[in-house]
Write a protein that holds these residues in place. Structure first.
Motif, PDB file in Angstrom:
ATOM      1  N   LYS A   2       0.848  -1.190   0.000  1.00  0.00           N
ATOM      2  CA  LYS A   2       0.000   0.000   0.000  1.00  0.00           C
ATOM      3  C   LYS A   2       0.882   1.238   0.000  1.00  0.00           C
ATOM      4  N   VAL A   3       0.366   2.287  -0.640  1.00  0.00           N
ATOM      5  CA  VAL A   3       1.071   3.560  -0.727  1.00  0.00           C
ATOM      6  C   VAL A   3       0.061   4.689  -0.585  1.00  0.00           C
ATOM      7  N   ARG A   4       0.598   5.836  -0.179  1.00  0.00           N
ATOM      8  CA  ARG A   4      -0.200   7.062  -0.176  1.00  0.00           C
ATOM      9  C   ARG A   4       0.514   8.058  -1.076  1.00  0.00           C
TER      10      ARG A   4
ATOM     11  N   ALA B  58     -15.940  22.981  -5.108  1.00  0.00           N
ATOM     12  CA  ALA B  58     -16.986  23.955  -4.752  1.00  0.00           C
ATOM     13  C   ALA B  58     -17.878  23.421  -3.636  1.00  0.00           C
ATOM     14  N   GLY B  59     -17.228  23.002  -2.546  1.00  0.00           N
ATOM     15  CA  GLY B  59     -17.985  22.490  -1.414  1.00  0.00           C
ATOM     16  C   GLY B  59     -18.311  21.012  -1.510  1.00  0.00           C
ATOM     17  N   MET B  60     -17.882  20.371  -2.576  1.00  0.00           N
ATOM     18  CA  MET B  60     -18.174  18.955  -2.773  1.00  0.00           C
ATOM     19  C   MET B  60     -16.991  18.068  -2.368  1.00  0.00           C
ATOM     20  N   ALA B  61     -15.969  18.646  -1.761  1.00  0.00           N
ATOM     21  CA  ALA B  61     -14.792  17.878  -1.384  1.00  0.00           C
ATOM     22  C   ALA B  61     -15.165  16.786  -0.401  1.00  0.00           C
ATOM     23  N   GLY B  62     -14.436  15.715  -0.464  1.00  0.00           N
ATOM     24  CA  GLY B  62     -14.703  14.618   0.447  1.00  0.00           C
ATOM     25  C   GLY B  62     -13.882  13.390   0.119  1.00  0.00           C
ATOM     26  N   ILE B  63     -14.387  12.253   0.531  1.00  0.00           N
ATOM     27  CA  ILE B  63     -13.680  10.995   0.371  1.00  0.00           C
ATOM     28  C   ILE B  63     -14.502  10.067  -0.513  1.00  0.00           C
ATOM     29  N   GLU B  64     -13.843   9.471  -1.503  1.00  0.00           N
ATOM     30  CA  GLU B  64     -14.476   8.506  -2.382  1.00  0.00           C
ATOM     31  C   GLU B  64     -13.661   7.224  -2.364  1.00  0.00           C
TER      32      GLU B  64
ATOM     33  N   PHE C  75      -9.797   8.214  -2.610  1.00  0.00           N
ATOM     34  CA  PHE C  75      -9.498   9.575  -3.045  1.00  0.00           C
ATOM     35  C   PHE C  75     -10.019  10.504  -1.958  1.00  0.00           C
ATOM     36  N   ASP C  76      -9.144  11.367  -1.433  1.00  0.00           N
ATOM     37  CA  ASP C  76      -9.522  12.242  -0.322  1.00  0.00           C
ATOM     38  C   ASP C  76      -9.071  13.666  -0.616  1.00  0.00           C
ATOM     39  N   ASP C  77     -10.026  14.507  -1.020  1.00  0.00           N
ATOM     40  CA  ASP C  77      -9.706  15.920  -1.220  1.00  0.00           C
ATOM     41  C   ASP C  77     -10.398  16.796  -0.176  1.00  0.00           C
ATOM     42  N   SER C  78     -10.663  16.209   0.974  1.00  0.00           N
ATOM     43  CA  SER C  78     -11.380  16.928   2.028  1.00  0.00           C
ATOM     44  C   SER C  78     -10.584  18.097   2.609  1.00  0.00           C
ATOM     45  N   GLN C  79      -9.265  18.136   2.372  1.00  0.00           N
ATOM     46  CA  GLN C  79      -8.454  19.237   2.884  1.00  0.00           C
ATOM     47  C   GLN C  79      -8.156  20.291   1.819  1.00  0.00           C
ATOM     48  N   ASP C  80      -8.734  20.122   0.634  1.00  0.00           N
ATOM     49  CA  ASP C  80      -8.541  21.082  -0.446  1.00  0.00           C
ATOM     50  C   ASP C  80      -9.553  22.211  -0.279  1.00  0.00           C
TER      51      ASP C  80
ATOM     52  N   PRO D 204      -3.181  19.549   0.562  1.00  0.00           N
ATOM     53  CA  PRO D 204      -2.936  18.168   0.144  1.00  0.00           C
ATOM     54  C   PRO D 204      -4.199  17.480  -0.362  1.00  0.00           C
ATOM     55  N   ILE D 205      -4.020  16.669  -1.398  1.00  0.00           N
ATOM     56  CA  ILE D 205      -5.048  15.758  -1.881  1.00  0.00           C
ATOM     57  C   ILE D 205      -4.418  14.377  -1.816  1.00  0.00           C
ATOM     58  N   PHE D 206      -5.118  13.436  -1.177  1.00  0.00           N
ATOM     59  CA  PHE D 206      -4.559  12.109  -0.932  1.00  0.00           C
ATOM     60  C   PHE D 206      -5.154  11.063  -1.872  1.00  0.00           C
ATOM     61  N   TYR D 207      -4.278  10.217  -2.381  1.00  0.00           N
ATOM     62  CA  TYR D 207      -4.652   9.060  -3.186  1.00  0.00           C
ATOM     63  C   TYR D 207      -4.063   7.843  -2.478  1.00  0.00           C
TER      64      TYR D 207
END
Length: 152
Positions: A71-73, A109-115, A99-104, A83-86
């Motif tokens: 595993k890697v980040r 446009a307010g839709m950031a989160g984790i998928e 996929f985590d752009d919750s810190q962007d 940061p945007i995390f993969y």
């Protein structure tokens, strides 16, 4: 009284299970998380096309090809420094992708989160500027949320 206890206990237990399934938590660091810290922590870091710890990604690709768990980040930094995390977690058969752009601050446009998705393969293609890596055969489909461009 005995049945009331069983009912209450069962309700609490079921609630805990359902809440655990609904949480989109990751083990990603919280803000602030600068690129120097990310590199030190072993992340594969992409700061505007300059990639650090690339050897870890190449080892991950080798392990996927060999069927070895790994595993890697990958932490990509926006122009603003967010940061945007993969996260790629290979279990020997499939890649769990988060996929985590919750810190962007400016993303989505307010839709950031984790998928999350599960993918069967990661493939590379040659481009003018190097090699691009894409996840393939994902459920649900992640379209192009994961592309790592490695310059030549």
């Amino acid at each position: 009284m005995k049945y009331k206890f069983i009912f209450v206990f069962s309700t609490i237990f079921l609630s805990m299970i359902l809440l655990g399934c609904q949480q989109n938590s990751t083990d990603n660091p919280k803000k602030p998380y600068n690129s120097e810290e990310a590199i030190k922590n072993g992340d594969i870091v992409d700061v505007h096309g300059k990639i650090s710890n690339l050897d870890k990604f190449k080892q991950f690709i080798k392990n996927v090809n060999d069927g070895v768990k790994d595993k890697v980040r990958i932490t990509l930094y926006t122009k603003e420094g967010d940061p945007i995390f993969y996260n790629l977690d290979y279990n020997g058969k499939k890649i769990k992708y988060t996929f985590d752009d919750s810190q962007d601050s400016y993303g989505g446009a307010g839709m950031a989160g984790i998928e999350n998705a599960t993918c069967t393969n990661i493939e590379s293609t040659n481009s003018e500027n190097g090699v691009e890596y894409h996840l393939r055969k994902c459920s649900p489909d992640v379209v192009n949320t994961f592309i790592l461009r490695v310059p030549e």
